[in-house]
Write an enzyme that holds these catalytic residues in place. Structure first.
Site, PDB file in Angstrom:
ATOM      1  N   ARG A 223      74.277  33.935  25.514  1.00 55.24           N
ATOM      2  CA  ARG A 223      75.051  33.709  24.301  1.00 55.24           C
ATOM      3  C   ARG A 223      74.139  33.007  23.312  1.00 55.24           C
ATOM      4  O   ARG A 223      73.279  32.206  23.690  1.00 55.24           O
ATOM      5  CB  ARG A 223      76.304  32.862  24.585  1.00 55.24           C
ATOM      6  CG  ARG A 223      77.442  33.659  25.224  1.00 55.24           C
ATOM      7  CD  ARG A 223      78.030  34.666  24.248  1.00 55.24           C
ATOM      8  NE  ARG A 223      79.164  35.402  24.807  1.00 55.24           N
ATOM      9  CZ  ARG A 223      79.077  36.627  25.297  1.00 55.24           C
ATOM     10  NH1 ARG A 223      77.898  37.231  25.345  1.00 55.24           N
ATOM     11  NH2 ARG A 223      80.140  37.247  25.756  1.00 55.24           N
ATOM     12  N   GLU A 252      76.049  34.366  15.182  1.00 55.25           N
ATOM     13  CA  GLU A 252      76.214  35.818  15.139  1.00 55.25           C
ATOM     14  C   GLU A 252      77.461  36.213  14.339  1.00 55.25           C
ATOM     15  O   GLU A 252      78.510  35.579  14.507  1.00 55.25           O
ATOM     16  CB  GLU A 252      76.337  36.292  16.587  1.00 55.25           C
ATOM     17  CG  GLU A 252      76.170  37.754  16.812  1.00 55.25           C
ATOM     18  CD  GLU A 252      76.023  38.069  18.307  1.00 55.25           C
ATOM     19  OE1 GLU A 252      76.693  39.023  18.760  1.00 55.25           O
ATOM     20  OE2 GLU A 252      75.278  37.379  18.994  1.00 55.25           O
ATOM     21  N   HIS A 270      72.768  42.752  19.539  1.00 54.63           N
ATOM     22  CA  HIS A 270      73.676  42.537  20.668  1.00 54.63           C
ATOM     23  C   HIS A 270      73.978  43.850  21.398  1.00 54.63           C
ATOM     24  O   HIS A 270      75.126  44.297  21.487  1.00 54.63           O
ATOM     25  CB  HIS A 270      74.980  41.879  20.200  1.00 54.63           C
ATOM     26  CG  HIS A 270      75.666  41.101  21.288  1.00 54.63           C
ATOM     27  ND1 HIS A 270      76.320  39.925  21.060  1.00 54.63           N
ATOM     28  CD2 HIS A 270      75.782  41.333  22.619  1.00 54.63           C
ATOM     29  CE1 HIS A 270      76.839  39.472  22.195  1.00 54.63           C
ATOM     30  NE2 HIS A 270      76.526  40.318  23.158  1.00 54.63           N
TER      31      HIS A 270
END
Length: 303
Positions: A223, A252, A270
């Protein structure tokens, strides 16, 4: 979708942006089950904002659920499930992709070629780090961490060291290192594979990055906020580490311009689980959790 419609009256949200606060609150009021995904921030204040909650299950589409306050959900009478297992191999593959791209400067080379700046082979062009036989450090030796280590050991002959709360038994040699900074100092590539959440927020910070060797590379497929992005930018810009490969970002989808401008950083949008069969398996697993709930059965993947 077909499997869900066989059991439920299904509403589909076509917008792919994260749910707004109003939409989050509305979802808890109008649906028995919600299938959220990354960015749909079900925090304690959202649960508090809905006195009469219809929702009894958040069947998360994804293995990571740090966008859901699971403790607050349970306190509100809502169960939470996720999709472990389905994402393991695909995410490990992206880790290896990033390892190769940053170590071998593949992104930099492609940008050079596309810009018309490649003028032919020569002996010292884009010299990178040869991964074979080097030492890999894995931060978080769960399912994904082990899959990364297995690929690196058997595919590239890499020695494996790892940082984890508990020892792990694996079908290949792997040395546990108790202190994270010590691990960082001993490896050529450091891959981050821990879950997100408060316990791992900024786990990779200046002290860890400063411990790394100047030729070493950092890869993050976990993450974004596990890595302190400001500290990473500082380490890269000052040449304290050689490069980085990132699939996730602290804020993000915002990516700092400083990272975008750096040639020694590989940036992916991602892509961790972005394979059709993998996303299908994730969706089916999320729906299986929803169906078990509807049938009064134990939840297969409760968190």
């Amino acid at each position: 979708m077909d499997q869900a419609r066989g059991v439920f009256d299904v509403s589909v949200r076509e917008n792919t942006a994260p749910l707004s606060r109003d939409e989050l609150i509305q979802s808890l009021s109008e649906y028995d089950v919600v299938l959220p995904t990354l960015g749909d921030a079900y925090r304690a204040d959202i649960f508090d904002a809905v006195p009469e909650k219809r929702t009894k299950l958040l069947a998360n589409f994804g293995v990571g659920y740090n966008h859901i306050d699971a403790a607050a959900a349970r306190a509100a009478g809502i169960e939470v499930t996720n999709t472990p297992g389905a994402v393991t191999d695909a995410t490990a593959d992206i880790a290896l992709t990033l390892m190769l791209m940053t170590c071998r400067r593949a992104g930099e080379g492609e940008r050079m070629l596309r810009a018309g700046q490649w003028h032919g082979w020569h002996p010292t062009q884009l010299l990178g780090l040869h991964m074979s036989g080097k030492t890999l450090g894995v931060v978080g030796m769960g399912r994904i961490g082990q899959a990364i280590a297995q690929r690196a050991h058997f595919g590239f002959g890499m020695a494996v060291k790892y940082y984890n709360r508990s020892p792990k038994e694996m079908p290949f040699p792997a040395e546990q290192v108790v202190e994270l900074a010590e691990l960082a100092a001993q490896v050529d590539v450091l891959v981050v594979a821990v879950p997100g959440g408060a316990e791992t927020h900024h786990l990779i910070n200046a002290s860890v990055l400063n411990a790394m060797q100047p030729h070493a590379h950092l890869v993050n497929i976990a993450r974004g906020d596990v890595v302190n992005e400001a500290d990473l930018i500082s380490a890269l810009s000052q040449g304290r580490i050689a490069g980085a490969g990132l699939d996730v970002y602290e804020f993000e989808p915002m990516v700092p311009q400083a990272l975008i401008d750096m040639q020694n950083v590989t940036l992916l949008p991602h892509l961790g689980t972005a394979a059709l069969e993998v996303r299908t398996a994730m969706g089916l697993m999320a729906v299986d959790n929803a169906i078990a709930f509807a049938n009064g059965q134990p939840l297969p993947n409760a968190v």
